[in-house]
Design a protein around this motif. Structure first.
Motif, PDB file in Angstrom:
ATOM      1  N   SER A  15     -18.208  50.801  26.924  1.00 61.90           N
ATOM      2  CA  SER A  15     -17.569  51.524  25.716  1.00 61.90           C
ATOM      3  C   SER A  15     -16.835  50.770  24.987  1.00 61.90           C
ATOM      4  O   SER A  15     -16.130  49.694  25.596  1.00 61.90           O
ATOM      5  CB  SER A  15     -16.902  52.678  26.427  1.00 61.90           C
ATOM      6  N   GLU A  79     -18.552  49.006  34.124  1.00 69.39           N
ATOM      7  CA  GLU A  79     -18.054  50.164  33.002  1.00 69.39           C
ATOM      8  C   GLU A  79     -18.052  51.404  34.022  1.00 69.39           C
ATOM      9  O   GLU A  79     -17.045  52.418  33.750  1.00 69.39           O
ATOM     10  CB  GLU A  79     -19.008  50.395  31.918  1.00 69.39           C
ATOM     11  N   GLN A  80     -19.008  51.741  34.711  1.00 69.30           N
ATOM     12  CA  GLN A  80     -19.004  53.009  35.522  1.00 69.30           C
ATOM     13  C   GLN A  80     -17.785  52.861  36.417  1.00 69.30           C
ATOM     14  O   GLN A  80     -17.276  54.104  36.873  1.00 69.30           O
ATOM     15  CB  GLN A  80     -20.374  53.140  36.321  1.00 69.30           C
ATOM     16  N   SER A  83     -14.405  53.244  34.328  1.00 66.94           N
ATOM     17  CA  SER A  83     -14.317  54.698  33.255  1.00 66.94           C
ATOM     18  C   SER A  83     -13.676  55.811  34.029  1.00 66.94           C
ATOM     19  O   SER A  83     -13.387  55.892  35.361  1.00 66.94           O
ATOM     20  CB  SER A  83     -15.505  55.321  32.863  1.00 66.94           C
TER      21      SER A  83
END
Length: 84
Positions: A15, A79-80, A83
Motif C-alpha cells: 500500500s 504488507e500483510q 498492516s
C-alpha cells in the motif's frame, strides 16, 4: 542488488498512503499503480512527482527474491504482516 526491470512487484504489492499522480489517495495493497506502464516500468521514475516512499525503496534479495513472482509474494507477505 539492482531492480529487475519489468518486475513491478514493489508497485503492486504494498500500500502507498501518499498521493500518486492519478491516485490522489495513494493505493491499496495489491492494486497496480496507475503509473506502471505495460512493461511494468514506472512512468514517474526520476521525476519530482514520484512519491518519496517509492524513491526510498531499495532492492534486496530478502525483499525481491529470485524472480518477479517471488518478489510479489515476499512484498505481499510483508504488507500483510505489517498492516493494521
Amino acid at each position: 542488488m539492482n531492480c529487475r526491470l519489468g518486475c513491478g512487484a514493489c508497485c503492486i504489492a504494498p500500500s502507498i498512503t501518499t498521493p500518486i499522480p492519478g491516485m490522489p489517495n495513494g493505493k491499496p495493497a495489491g492494486v497496480r499503480c496507475v503509473q506502471l506502464n505495460d512493461g511494468n516500468l514506472c512512468k514517474l521514475f526520476g521525476q519530482p512527482e514520484r512519491p518519496e516512499v517509492c524513491g526510498q525503496f531499495i532492492a534486496t534479495a530478502d525483499v525481491c527474491g529470485a524472480n518477479s513472482q517471488e518478489a510479489l509474494w515476499l512484498i505481499s507477505s510483508m504488507e500483510q504482516a505489517t498492516s493494521s
